[in-house]
Motif scaffolding. Structure first.
Motif, short mmCIF file in Angstrom:
data_model
loop_
_atom_site.label_atom_id
_atom_site.label_comp_id
_atom_site.label_asym_id
_atom_site.label_seq_id
_atom_site.Cartn_x
_atom_site.Cartn_y
_atom_site.Cartn_z
N GLY C 348 -90.94 -36.14 -12.84
CA GLY C 348 -91.46 -34.78 -12.85
C GLY C 348 -91.59 -34.14 -11.48
O GLY C 348 -92.06 -33.01 -11.36
N GLN C 349 -91.19 -34.84 -10.44
CA GLN C 349 -91.29 -34.25 -9.10
C GLN C 349 -90.27 -33.14 -8.88
O GLN C 349 -90.61 -32.05 -8.45
CB GLN C 349 -90.97 -35.31 -8.04
N CYS C 350 -89.01 -33.48 -9.08
CA CYS C 350 -87.94 -32.57 -8.68
C CYS C 350 -87.66 -31.57 -9.79
O CYS C 350 -87.49 -31.96 -10.95
CB CYS C 350 -86.64 -33.31 -8.42
N THR C 351 -87.56 -30.33 -9.41
CA THR C 351 -87.30 -29.30 -10.40
C THR C 351 -86.04 -29.58 -11.22
O THR C 351 -86.08 -29.51 -12.46
CB THR C 351 -87.21 -27.93 -9.70
N PRO C 352 -84.90 -29.89 -10.60
CA PRO C 352 -83.68 -30.04 -11.41
C PRO C 352 -83.80 -31.16 -12.45
O PRO C 352 -83.35 -31.00 -13.59
CB PRO C 352 -82.60 -30.37 -10.37
N ARG C 354 -86.72 -32.62 -13.64
CA ARG C 354 -87.80 -32.36 -14.58
C ARG C 354 -87.40 -31.34 -15.63
O ARG C 354 -87.60 -31.55 -16.83
CB ARG C 354 -89.03 -31.86 -13.81
N GLU C 355 -86.85 -30.23 -15.18
CA GLU C 355 -86.55 -29.15 -16.12
C GLU C 355 -85.16 -29.34 -16.73
O GLU C 355 -84.95 -29.03 -17.90
CB GLU C 355 -86.63 -27.80 -15.41
N GLY C 356 -84.22 -29.85 -15.92
CA GLY C 356 -82.85 -29.97 -16.40
C GLY C 356 -82.73 -31.01 -17.51
O GLY C 356 -82.01 -30.81 -18.49
N THR C 398 -79.06 -33.13 -6.25
CA THR C 398 -80.01 -32.12 -5.78
C THR C 398 -81.43 -32.67 -5.92
O THR C 398 -82.38 -31.92 -5.75
CB THR C 398 -79.89 -30.82 -6.59
N THR C 399 -81.54 -33.93 -6.25
CA THR C 399 -82.84 -34.50 -6.55
C THR C 399 -83.24 -35.54 -5.52
O THR C 399 -82.45 -35.90 -4.65
CB THR C 399 -82.80 -35.19 -7.93
#
Ligand code: FMN
Ligand code: SF4
Ligand code: FES
Lengths: 935, 212, 434
Positions: C348-352, C354-356, C398-399
């Protein structure tokens, strides 16, 4: 933070770094330089390339989590996407911030961030100043391709009395949780869950009660955290803003003050490098509510804490609204009558620490030059001898944070000077500062102190002598029935830290306890200055503009510009017409004299209150009561209806913070601008105007008709302030202010830190949101006037040379004899709390409920001896009064001491009223000993 | 008056002593608390925070990261059905559907009698016996719909008490005593070794003709 | 030749029912390697491991000897053994901790000596309740036997070993997340650089992290010498390795095989090994090294089980786990389930990531359940590309950690290999296999 370590703060003070060797790198094809250890994101920003970001905050360690700042960095394995917020610039590094690959990554991150974001901007407080909204416009995809169901959480939930959390809007940047843990040291909020269920959470039974919680609202880059006091209060585009300085305490945090329709809506911290780094305490942030409080100001309403709108005069025993002319005439008549009866010293003036520097100067001139009394005191028995404070070699906050050793001889700084606490905490934890704590009880700094020596009331000078290695001092301390509070090894460790001359030592000196004569810590400070002559001092006097008031001469024995009455007599007599002949009384002396006590009994007959409330705020409530009981005449200049105002004969309504412009001076001696945001309500006036008009009513024309005139008179006549000219103060470069006295060579105003809308969203005006911050304003040089310059002044030059300001060598302190402790009483210590019964908190609806009740905190050993446990009622018997309060066992309180915090109520019907401790304290005594009894 | 029993507290302190920093014992101590209560009660988390020198928010925040730590009550037996790829290929999806209907609860829920909480697990590292099921983190081998039902019946009847202790009992075997290596002696020994290493490295470098 | 004459290195004892006991261990030469190591210099022990060219068995395949050598510049402070084994379809460490805990402990002690650490941690995933018991019991026995703790076998060398349970989080297998978890925090991987455990590891100290299987090889290497180990296998892939075979084969299980000398075909079809595809079905695809790895089709079945060979073919041997999917398998469902795993396990840290991960999972779920659109295929690939730019192998990212960049593996493979099947889901409004 160790230099060069990953995450080295990019915000370490400039200057020194500038001269260090530069690191050369290539940014988008052009050569660029960075400071050693500097993070790519800030190095790029300095040369004008703004890299978008969310989790990065210049005042916290980077975490590289949001991935918004990805740029291409060349490395051994070719160019890879790296977070610019996390990568220190390395020699020869090649960085590309604008390639198609970078753009796609940034685009992608923004699209991802919006996947679970509710996009409820129209009803979101952050709308219009939202880094997510703004950076999406600037760097994001045109539209989201996400059509699935979003994550759902219950909409805003309170996580404290002041802060609401909307988890759906949260983008998991961890700014708030990092702030709580890293900056405030209170991890009351933390991430919970995993993956896309990660949420910010409090422990169910423990709210986010940190004094610094509002900062998380300020730095939240979306509308996830909102503050109850300004939720929905205004939309950002309705707001307009001035820069100012918070005067809730004397740290001098820079603030942006925002209002809508002549009501304050919000205060935000501005990142001032030498002072607050953008942080504020919640009191400073939310106490603006009291300025808006125009309700309940009816003089007849005993519970009212509202604003005073009209001048009033007591008629037939009742305060009645009158015109300014009538009120001023009545005030002048009362003062005149007292002076006629007992000479100028029959008038005592209390307060002034809430004034602007200009207001303080005008009142000093009226009191000392017009009325002619030297019995003037801006401190209310809670400070230190003013001449000593001004005479100690002064340190700045940055000096303290860059020192080798900081000695804290004060109360609990988190309670008294909260943002100074944050600065020191960081310096100790990250900057290698060693802390020697000399406090009456353990504080939040204690765990980080290298040496902590509990100092019981009365002991401070002996402890200092022991630190100096004076033979016999340790033995003296050991005479206490409970023995030493710290082992001899600990004393020796502190001695080693202080070294021989005190070079690179800064002493933070304040009032460890209000139940102890101010001469005691003063003597300790003087001894420190004498034994460690290279040490410098940062006064921990907490009232808003107390330093400005002292600098302007609102203290016995002083004249404006840090000049003693004797040194400045001729200079000011020439300019003001006359100055008091004899030294006057301090606040305790004034009240005692009024009450007919002591050497100067009955000398003072009339009282002028400058925004002060001695009945609630003076450490010895009974003395204040006796004084008010017999005072012939009381004039109150005040913004709020307080207990003392209710007892006045004439009430002159004053504009308060944010309602008048001016300057203020913080603990360092830093002079900054106060902005005016509101029109004062009703007929309230700025206090300098009231002073000038009162002088006129007393028959003296001061010739001051504008603030600029007052300010230039200060610059010309008050030696320590001689370069604080109207031009300098009004220049756009004056943001971070200047520390007085200025060196003779003048100086330059440091480059103003550009406001960073992503670090502190909302600080700039709405139009500027989303734009990359301005970078690189030119420095502005200025010189100090050759002569303290009577040139062009109105007050005719004379022959007297300008007196030298105090500073550098400590003056003597009147000796205080401390009675030895005995084994059957405990020594009372009374420390401060941030949220107390003071009028500012009481009239701020969001803060008032946070005031805690009073307890008697003592060492478990002392309570055990009485068979008393935490939560039990305990009787405290002092010579003055006997009260019953709740006991609390606290191992942080040394044996032989009981702490009753100052200015706290003991419940709605308790016997002690709003300030229980003040019923116990005897201001005339060196210390207050009490008996504790089980009930 | 503490919520955690004396035995649990003793064991917690022993665990903490095994680590250079107390917070390291957070997971094991949470397991202990679950052994006592079945889940992490708020009172327990507050006491754990105290023991480890962190805030209750940090204990709860950390615990909620981990699937095996429960901040809500769970049944006596946690029945976990793996549906990850290897088990999926062996019909784990169908087994889970069967489990839901035969227990009458959805994944994540507890049967009304409080005996069983049904969980859908990620890979449990027993992929050669699919579909894999664990009860209180003990492997019970591949399950069919029928064997699952009799497993549940056995659990409810208490017939598996020996092989499957009621949950939380992660480690029936306790470590004998604490650290044995004398820290001071070890430190001295290490310093000596480091010195030797440095000397050898220097000698080697000298041989190779100095630093490059 | 499927099963070579190579000796069984880590599974020599497991046929015995009491393979986990000290008695059996001692009876089969247990702790002799440790005694031998203690008579050597630490450097000499490390040199043997270096000579063995023992590749890490946790997934990344970094040579253990080189990792240790990097560290010996800076004295290592901690040794941490990674027994989190949570990569789906990986179950080899499960076998080693339950069936031969002493071998693991002896390996740890040898490594501790070679690295001169005084404290070692064995981090085992929390779901290994029995494994935790077995290792703890074995450790108690080792202490009592004088093999661990103070002054081991009178050599003057001391080391303490602590068994640490996890609590259910796949990401804690990633070495820096594991260290965070061992520090009592949530398992958020650290950013590398600078947080290579070798430089800044547990409590900020230089730390060696090695897999359970990597450790379990050490007693044999010390006994027989690094050269003997290096003589097995081929190229960089030396020795034997445990392969965990699962899915649609007759005989799933863990097999210790000489590296490179065996092919996927041998593993899947050999009678002594996988025994062929279940039900006589056709092989549709197989995953060669855990679900983070891109899939292979029948064309790649003759590739040898070697790290570089598999890498060159565009995937990885990873954790040595092979999942076989036969022709009855729905590629969309398989990709969806794997993606759902990543979505559930993303820290859950990195946006890509976590959300991807959740986004991709929801789109795949839609397609599998007949709600897909043709454009979803491009969407899946483009969203994947925003997590692992270029969708190449090894992936760019990107993570922060490679969990993120592993998410696209199954999606990209699935669409590349079975595009028509994905489209059929869209056209038919549902799963053709259902
Ligand atoms: C998401 C993720 C999960 C991992 N899981 C494991 C694991 O369960 N066990 C393991 O030994 N290594 C795992 N690894 C690899 C470790 O990070 C590390 O490379 C390994 O433990 C080093 O040991 P080795 O060199 O002996 O292989 C994982 C890596 C990642 C990125
Ligand atoms: S890639 Fe995923 S699992 Fe890895 S650190 Fe980022 S969010 Fe966590
Ligand atoms: S990752 Fe750099 S700003 Fe968030």
């Amino acid at each position: 933070m160790p230099d060069g370590a990953p995450g080295a703060s990019p915000a370490t003070s400039a200057g020194a770094a500038e001269v260090e060797a530069a690191v050369h790198f290539v940014l988008d094809g052009a050569p660029a330089t960075a400071r050693p250890g500097e993070l790519l994101i800030s190095a790029a920003e300095r040369v004008g390339t703004f890299i978008p970001r969310f989790c990065y905050h210049p005042r916290m360690k980077p975490v590289g989590m949001c991935r918004m700042c990805l740029v291409e960095v060349s490395g051994p394995r070719g160019a890879t996407l790296q977070p610019a917020c996390y990568v220190p610039v390395a020699e020869g590094m090649e960085v590309v911030t604008d390639s198609a690959k970078v753009k796609k990554a940034q685009d992608g991150v923004l699209e991802f961030l919006l996947v679970n974001h509710p996009l409820d901007c129209p009803v979101c407080d952050k709308g219009g100043e939202c880094p997510l909204q703004d950076q999406t416009l600037a760097y994001g995809p045109g539209e989201s391709r996400f059509v699935e169901e979003k994550r759902h959480f219950a909409k805003p939930i309170p996580i404290s009395e002041l802060v609401l959390l909307d988890r759906e809007r949260c983008i998991q940047c961890a700014r708030c949780t990092r702030f709580a843990e890293e900056v405030a040291g209170e991890a009351q909020i933390d991430f919970a869950g995993r993956g896309d269920q990660v949420e910010v959470a409090v422990f169910p039974s423990q709210p986010f009660s940190s004094y610094f919680s509002g900062n998380t609202v300020q730095i939240c880059p979306v509308g996830a955290l909102t503050a109850t006091p300004y939720r929905f209060a205004a939309r950002p585009w309705d707001l307009d803003q001035v820069e100012s300085t918070c005067t809730t305490c004397s740290v001098g945090c820079r603030v942006a003050v925002q209002s809508s329709a002549n009501r304050l809506t919000r205060i935000l911290g501005i990142d001032s490098d030498p002072v607050n780094h953008g942080w504020l305490c919640d009191k400073g942030r939310f106490v603006f509510e009291s300025v808006n409080g125009t309700e309940g100001a009816e003089p007849g309403d005993p519970g009212g804490q509202g604003r005073l709108l009209e001048p009033m005069v007591r008629r037939d025993g009742v305060l009645q609204p009158v015109s300014w002319a009538e009120a001023l005439a009545a005030a002048a008549a009362g003062i005149g009558a007292a002076r006629d009866a007992g000479g100028p010293e029959a008038v005592g003036v209390l307060g002034g620490a809430r004034s602007t520097n200009e207001g303080a100067y005008a009142w000093a001139r009226v009191a000392k030059g017009v009325i002619g009394t030297d019995s003037v005191d801006a401190q209310l028995g809670d400070g230190l001898p003013a001449d000593l404070v001004l005479s100690l070699p002064r340190a700045t906050i940055d000096d303290a944070c860059a020192a080798d050793v900081v000695v804290v001889l004060a109360g609990d700084l988190r309670e008294e000077l909260p943002v100074l606490y944050l600065r020191l905490r960081e310096a100790v934890r990250e900057g290698g500062v060693q802390l020697v704590e000399l406090a009456p009880r353990a504080t939040p700094l204690t765990p980080d102190a290298t040496v902590s020596i509990p100092v019981r009331p009365g002991e401070a000078p002996v402890v200092v002598r022991a630190l100096a290695g004076e033979p016999g001092a340790v033995g003296e301390l050991a005479l206490h029935p409970e023995g030493l509070t710290a082992s001899e090894e600990r004393l020796a460790a502190a001695r080693d830290l202080l070294g021989a001359g005190g070079a690179r030592v800064v002493v933070v000196v304040g009032r460890p306890s209000l139940a102890e004569h101010p001469g005691i810590p003063a003597e300790a400070a003087r001894l420190l200055a004498e034994r460690w002559p290279e040490a410098r001092f940062l006064p921990a006097l907490r009232r808003g503009n107390v330093m400005g008031a002292l600098d302007m001469g609102l203290a016995p024995g002083l004249l404006p510009g840090r000049v003693t009455s004797s040194a400045g007599a001729d200079w000011f007599a020439e300019r003001w017409g006359s100055v008091p002949a004899a030294p006057g009384l301090d606040a305790t002396g004034i009240l005692a004299s009024l009450a007919g006590e002591g050497e100067a009994a009955h000398q003072v007959k009339a009282l002028v209150l400058l925004g002060s409330d001695p009945l609630v705020d003076f450490p010895d409530r009974q003395l204040a009561e006796r004084a008010f009981g017999v005072a012939d005449f009381v004039v109150a200049v005040a913004g709020h209806l307080t207990e003392s105002v209710r007892r006045a004969d004439v009430v002159l309504p004053a504009a308060v913070a944010h309602e008048r412009p001016g300057t203020t001076t913080n603990i360092e001696g830093r002079v900054t601008r106060l902005g005016q945001k509101l029109v004062a309500p009703g007929h309230a006036w700025p206090d300098w105007t009231i002073a000038v008009e009162l002088a006129a009513a007393l028959g003296v024309d001061l010739g001051l008709t504008s603030l600029a005139q007052v300010r230039s008179e200060i610059a010309r006549w008050a030696p320590a302030y001689r370069a604080i000219t109207q031009d300098l103060v009004e220049s756009t470069h004056f943001g971070e202010g200047r520390v007085v006295p200025l060196s003779d060579t003048g100086g330059s105003v440091a480059r103003v830190r550009p406001t960073d809308p992503i670090a502190n969203p909302g600080v700039q005006s709405a139009e500027q949101q989303g734009a990359p911050p301005r970078v690189g304003l030119a420095d502005m040089a200025f010189g100090v006037p050759e002569h303290s310059g009577d040139a062009g002044g109105s007050g005719a030059p004379g022959d007297a040379a300008a007196p030298l300001p105090l500073g550098g060598r400590p003056v003597a302190v009147a000796e205080v004899h401390v009675v030895p402790p005995n084994s059957y009483s405990l020594r009372l210590a009374s420390t401060r709390r941030l949220y107390d019964s003071g009028s500012a908190v009481a009239s701020s609806p969001s803060l008032a409920p946070l005031v805690g009740g009073v307890v008697a905190a003592a060492n478990p050993y002392d309570l055990d001896r009485l068979g008393v446990r935490t939560g039990d009622p305990v009787r405290i018997r002092a010579t003055r009064a006997t009260i019953i309060v709740t006991a609390k066992a606290d191992a942080g309180v040394p044996r032989g001491v009981v702490v009753v915090e100052f200015n706290l109520p003991d419940g709605p019907d308790g016997p002690g009223g709003p300030n229980v401790a003040a019923t116990l304290i005897d201001a005339g005594a060196s210390v207050t000993d009490v008996r504790l009894e089980s009930v | 008056m503490s919520h955690l029993g004396t035995d649990v507290l003793d064991r917690a302190r022993q665990l903490i002593a095994l680590y250079p920093e107390p917070r390291s014992a957070l997971i094991p101590v949470c397991h202990l608390a679950q052994e006592q209560d079945g889940w992490l009660r708020p009172e327990a988390m507050e006491e754990i925070a105290e023991l480890l020198g962190v805030t209750p928010a940090e204990v709860r925040g950390t615990a909620t990261f981990y699937d095996m730590l429960h901040t809500e009550p769970v049944g006596t037996y946690l029945v976990a059905v793996c549906t990850n790829i290897a088990c999926l290929l062996a019909g784990a999806g169908e087994l889970l559907e069967h489990a839901e209907s035969s227990l009458g609860v959805a994944v994540g829920e507890t049967t009304p009698d409080g005996s069983i909480t049904l969980e859908e697990a990620e890979c449990l590292a027993d992929c050669d016996r699919p579909p894999c099921v664990q009860v209180n983190h003990r492997y019970v081998g591949a399950q069919s719909a029928e064997s699952f039902d009799s497993l549940v019946a056995d659990l409810r009847a208490g017939r598996l008490g020996d092989t499957i202790p009621s949950h939380g009992t992660l480690v029936r075997v306790r470590r004998n005593g604490g650290l044995r290596a004398d820290r001071a002696a070890v430190a001295a020994e290490r310093a000596a070794v480091a010195e030797q290493q440095a000397a050898r490295a220097a000698a080697q470098q000298a041989q190779q003709g100095g630093p490059s | 030749m499927a099963v070579t004459e190579a000796p069984r290195i880590v599974t020599s004892r497991i046929e015995h029912a009491d393979s986990h006991t000290l008695a059996r261990y001692l009876a089969t030469g247990g702790y002799e390697a440790l005694r031998k190591a203690l008579r050597m210099t630490p450097e000499a022990v490390a040199a043997e491991v270096d000579a063995a060219s023992l590749l890490g068995r946790g997934g990344a395949g970094f040579p253990a000897g080189r990792k240790w050598a990097m560290l010996r510049k800076d004295p290592v402070t901690y040794l941490v053994v990674n027994g989190d084994e949570s990569e789906p379809a990986t179950f080899k460490d499960h076998l080693l901790v339950e069936r031969d805990p002493h071998q693991l402990i002896e390996g740890v002690l040898i490594a501790a000596y070679a690295l001169q650490v005084t404290q070692a941690f064995i981090y085992l995933r929390g779901e290994f309740a029995l494994g935790l018991e077995r290792v703890t019991q074995a450790l108690n026995e080792a202490y009592d036997h004088g093999a661990a703790g103070s002054d081991i076998f009178g050599s003057g060398f001391s080391v303490d070993v602590v068994v640490h349970p996890g609590a259910g989080a796949y990401i804690c297998g990633e070495e820096t997340a594991l260290l965070e978890s061992l520090e009592g925090k949530r398992g958020f991987p650290r950013i590398k650089p600078p947080y290579f455990p070798a430089a800044i590891g547990l409590y900020g100290q230089p730390t060696v992290v090695n897999n359970v299987e990597t450790m379990s090889n050490l007693p044999w290497i010390v006994t027989h010498g690094g050269a003997a180990f290096a003589a097995l296998g081929q190229g960089r892939s030396t020795g034997t390795r445990l392969f965990a075979l699962s899915g649609h084969v007759h005989n799933p299980g863990t097999f210790e095989l000489e590296m490179v000398k065996t092919t996927f075909r041998d593993l899947i079809y050999d009678e002594q090994l996988g025994g062929g595809i279940r039900g006589g079905n056709e092989l549709k695809a197989f995953i060669p090294g855990g679900v983070s790895a891109p899939w292979f089709g029948p064309e790649q079945v003759d590739l040898p089980l070697g790290q570089d060979e598999v890498g060159a073919a565009g995937s990885m041997l990873g954790s040595g786990s092979i999942v076989v999917m036969d022709s009855s398998t729905c590629a969309v469902r398989a990709a969806w389930r794997i993606t759902r795993f990543f979505a559930r396990e993303s820290c859950g840290q990195c946006t890509p990531c976590r959300e991807g991960s959740g986004w991709l999972e929801r789109v795949l779920h839609r397609i599998e359940h007949g709600q897909g659109r043709e454009a979803d295929l491009d969407l899946l690939l483009d969203v994947s590309d925003n997590i692992a730019p270029g969708l190449g192998w090894p992936p760019q990212q990107t993570t922060i950690c490679v969990l993120g960049s592993s998410i696209p593996s199954s999606i990209h493979s699935g669409i590349q290999m079975f595009r028509d099947e994905f489209l059929l889901h869209v056209k038919e409004g549902g799963c053709p296999h259902a």
